[in-house]
Design a protein around this motif. Structure first.
Motif, PDB file in Angstrom:
ATOM      1  N   UNK A 130       0.957  -1.103  -0.083  1.00 53.48           N
ATOM      2  CA  UNK A 130       0.175  -0.063   0.020  1.00 53.48           C
ATOM      3  C   UNK A 130       0.841   1.181  -0.098  1.00 53.48           C
ATOM      4  N   UNK A 144       0.801   5.750  -0.015  1.00 56.30           N
ATOM      5  CA  UNK A 144      -0.072   6.580   0.297  1.00 56.30           C
ATOM      6  C   UNK A 144       0.524   7.827  -0.401  1.00 56.30           C
ATOM      7  N   UNK A 154       0.957  10.853   0.840  1.00 55.76           N
ATOM      8  CA  UNK A 154       2.147  11.468   1.498  1.00 55.76           C
ATOM      9  C   UNK A 154       2.905  10.701   2.070  1.00 55.76           C
ATOM     10  N   UNK A 171       3.924   8.360   3.793  1.00 54.65           N
ATOM     11  CA  UNK A 171       3.920   7.660   5.032  1.00 54.65           C
ATOM     12  C   UNK A 171       5.297   6.863   5.208  1.00 54.65           C
ATOM     13  N   UNK A 172       6.432   7.524   4.975  1.00 51.45           N
ATOM     14  CA  UNK A 172       7.683   6.852   5.313  1.00 51.45           C
ATOM     15  C   UNK A 172       7.925   6.875   6.951  1.00 51.45           C
ATOM     16  N   UNK A 173       8.511   5.920   7.424  1.00 54.41           N
ATOM     17  CA  UNK A 173       8.769   5.731   8.838  1.00 54.41           C
ATOM     18  C   UNK A 173      10.083   7.063   9.145  1.00 54.41           C
TER      19      UNK A 173
END
Lengths: 351, 308
Positions: A78, A80, A82, A84-86
């Protein structure tokens, strides 16, 4: 068949996000879910991923009923909008995450993980950035990291939620063409959500147009553009001019233009036309119209037209540069307007 | 120098003849600068004066009083067995209450920000309840519940369990009063961070616990630390709720703030302020730690601004 959904319904309070959706996606396809905001496209994607559970309906992934499967068990990647990197992990650790969280029995050896991550990073052309933090990368680079991270678990299906939405135009175009090449090279099944019709038409094998929680049309990009199933689709996948039409004894007339025999009840109809399907001539058959502003936009020329006796704002015709240079229209010219191609819809359908 | 600059960069508008060779405005200082009006200066002075009277002066007074009779008296007041016991009890209570509220606070913030469920806004309001209720009332609630005449009192008495006028009551009252600190700190922070990262982790196959430990916790750790600091400061400093449930038994149920009050009522100002100075130092340490955290995590400051 990679994905099959049947009768999916989902409400959020009073808002109906999905109102009975059926969809099949073949293995290896790149499918776009296209629609305005609030049409349910993201909800459908999240239902496929298992991030949202439907109120009714069934989701099959690779021939197995996955409706009750949690996200972790679905093996979907999945991505995203934006990224959504850690944010506290290096690019390397981000990509390795899906492998390092596996239970000890199925977790690859450390050296294998390293090799796999390095391979993925070079695939997305970011091998030089392994030790960087996400905040040190540009938007396009971050989205490529997110893609590599999703691919690391070798997902059965790759789901992308407006993957290029947060990028500026040029990066966006480069990245979507690159995604297309990547898809062709690796043959995974992917579904991406977008509200940008150009993006959907350019990248996807198949476009699913959604509106108000329902699928309006499913087809190849050219089909959806040339033969829209509803006025909504006509309007949404491109510029759409509305012209009044009338049917008497199965014969349709769009203003002064004879549109041939189309069986059906007598009454008013709605004709929809693309800007490049409007033809201009000095005289002959067609609507009398007057030329307003003329704009030369590189290879295209836009000509604003006011049609005598037809309400609504000026229609814009798009001509090629050659057409325009052969007959250069000037503001104030009187012209005859005819149609090269049109689509007819019932008035009720249009409402 | 200025002539070089104005020649190198072609001016957009021709300069007025007199100003052609004048140095740039910034370097000139005085005459070119817009004159400040008196209002900001007055406001700042007023604020500083108020701060001095309301905050700095009392703080100075605490230490001045504590050392009024010299270092020996100060040390004696702190090494008094009753004082030592109060200090130990306060530390014990904080050592139990703070970890409990750390866990409760994280769980509450996690529930509120990562899930949607009916009654969510009611839960958020409930979290704030201890802030809204007077601490004395919080204490009284526990007396009503667990006291000898309370609902559960007789049952507990039969089993020889003492809650009110004992350490468990003090811990309970402290937990109640300090509950919101960690949750209040985390909720806006976690709301701003959204759920995308957690959802990504889940889609990559991580379990709920792995997601929390490897994704959520590192993202909130500075906010969490700050919440714990505030929670601790309040747990050690709480007076009202603890005063109601403790019974002021010297050497048994006296915490530091209660000890200070007793000493003060006995006209033993030096000893009272000596113990008070420890609490004041705790406050100072908390403030220093806070500014250190904010320097490290600018988003904490932003969240606080958005919250108030």
């Amino acid at each position: 068949m990679s994905i099959r959904v049947q009768g999916i319904r989902k409400r959020f309070g009073e808002f109906v996000a999905l109102d009975g959706v059926d969809l099949e996606i073949e293995t290896g396809q790149l499918v776009a879910l296209l629609g305005p905001s609030g049409c349910g496209k993201t909800t459908l994607l999240r239902v496929l991923a298992g991030l949202e559970s439907p109120d009714a309906g069934r989701v099959d992934l690779h021939g197995r009923d996955a409706t009750q499967l949690p996200v972790q068990a679905r093996n979907v990647g999945f991505v995203f909008q934006h990224y959504a990197l850690f944010r506290h992990m290096s690019v390397f650790d981000n990509v390795a995450f899906g492998l390092t969280v596996r239970p000890r029995r199925t977790r690859p050896a450390r050296t294998q993980i390293r090799a796999r991550v390095e391979e993925l990073l070079s695939l997305v052309q970011l091998d030089w950035a392994a030790d960087r933090l996400p905040a040190q990368l540009s938007g396009g680079q971050r989205q490529r990291v997110a893609l590599a991270r999703a691919l690391a678990i070798e997902p059965a299906v790759l789901l992308l939620d407006e993957p290029f939405g947060a990028l500026d135009t040029q990066v966006r175009q480069e990245l979507r063409r690159w995604l297309r090449r990547l898809h062709d090279a690796l043959h995974f099944t992917s579904v991406f959500v977008t509200h940008d019709q150009q993006e959907a038409l350019e990248v996807a094998d198949s476009v699913v147009v959604m509106n108000r929680g329902r699928i309006e049309q499913r087809g190849a990009p050219a089909d959806v553009y040339d033969r829209p199933a509803s006025p909504f689709v006509h309007r949404f996948v491109g510029t759409s001019h509305v012209l009044p039409a009338e049917r008497t004894a199965d014969r349709v007339r769009i203003g002064p233009i004879d549109a041939g025999l189309v069986p059906g009840p007598d009454g008013p109809l709605e004709a929809r036309v693309r800007p490049h399907d409007l033809a201009l001539a000095r005289d002959g058959e067609g609507w009398p119209a007057r030329v307003g502003a003329v704009r030369v936009l590189g290879p295209l020329v836009q000509v604003e037209l006011t049609i005598d006796g037809v309400p609504g704002g000026p229609r814009i015709a798009e001509l090629s540069r050659e057409q325009y240079e052969a007959t250069p229209w000037r503001t104030g010219d009187a012209v005859r307007l005819s149609l090269k191609r049109w689509a007819l819809y019932d008035r009720a359908e249009a409402a | 120098m200025s002539a070089v600059a104005s020649d190198a960069v072609a001016p957009l508008e021709p300069a007025a003849p007199g100003e052609k060779d004048a140095p740039p405005q910034a370097a000139r200082g005085g005459p070119g600068r817009r004159r400040r009006s008196a209002a900001p200066v007055m406001l700042v002075t007023l604020a500083l004066a108020w701060l001095g009277v309301a905050l700095v002066l009392p703080l100075v007074a605490v230490f001045a009083q504590a050392f009024a009779k010299g270092w020996d008296a100060y040390a004696a007041a702190l090494t008094d067995p009753m004082a030592l016991h109060a200090i130990r009890l306060t530390l014990t209570v904080a050592a139990i209450a703070v970890p409990l509220n750390l866990v409760f606070g994280v769980v509450a913030a996690w529930c509120v920000t990562k899930y949607d469920f009916p009654g969510k806004s009611a839960l958020i309001t409930l979290i704030d309840l201890p802030f809204a209720v007077s601490p004395v009332i919080s204490g009284l609630v526990y007396v009503l519940l667990f006291g000898a005449q309370g609902w559960l009192g007789p049952w507990l008495l039969d089993r020889d369990v003492q809650i009110i006028f004992a350490v468990p009551g003090i811990v309970l009252a402290t937990v109640f009063v300090t509950f919101p600190f960690v949750a209040r700190e985390l909720i806006p922070l976690m709301q701003a961070q959204g759920r995308d990262e957690e959802e990504t982790a889940l889609s990559l196959g991580a379990s709920g616990w792995q997601t929390f430990r490897r994704v959520t916790l590192p993202n909130i750790r500075l906010g969490l630390l700050y919440g714990v600091l505030l929670c601790n400061a309040r747990a050690m400093g709480e007076f009202g709720a603890v005063a109601v449930v403790s019974g002021h038994i010297r050497g048994l149920t006296n915490t530091m703030p209660l000890h200070v009050e007793i000493l003060y009522n006995e006209y033993n100002a030096t000893a009272a302020f000596a113990v008070a100075s420890l609490l004041a130092m705790l406050a100072l340490v908390t403030l220093v730690a806070r500014s250190w955290l904010e320097a490290r995590a600018p988003e904490l400051r932003g969240e606080r601004a958005a919250q108030s």
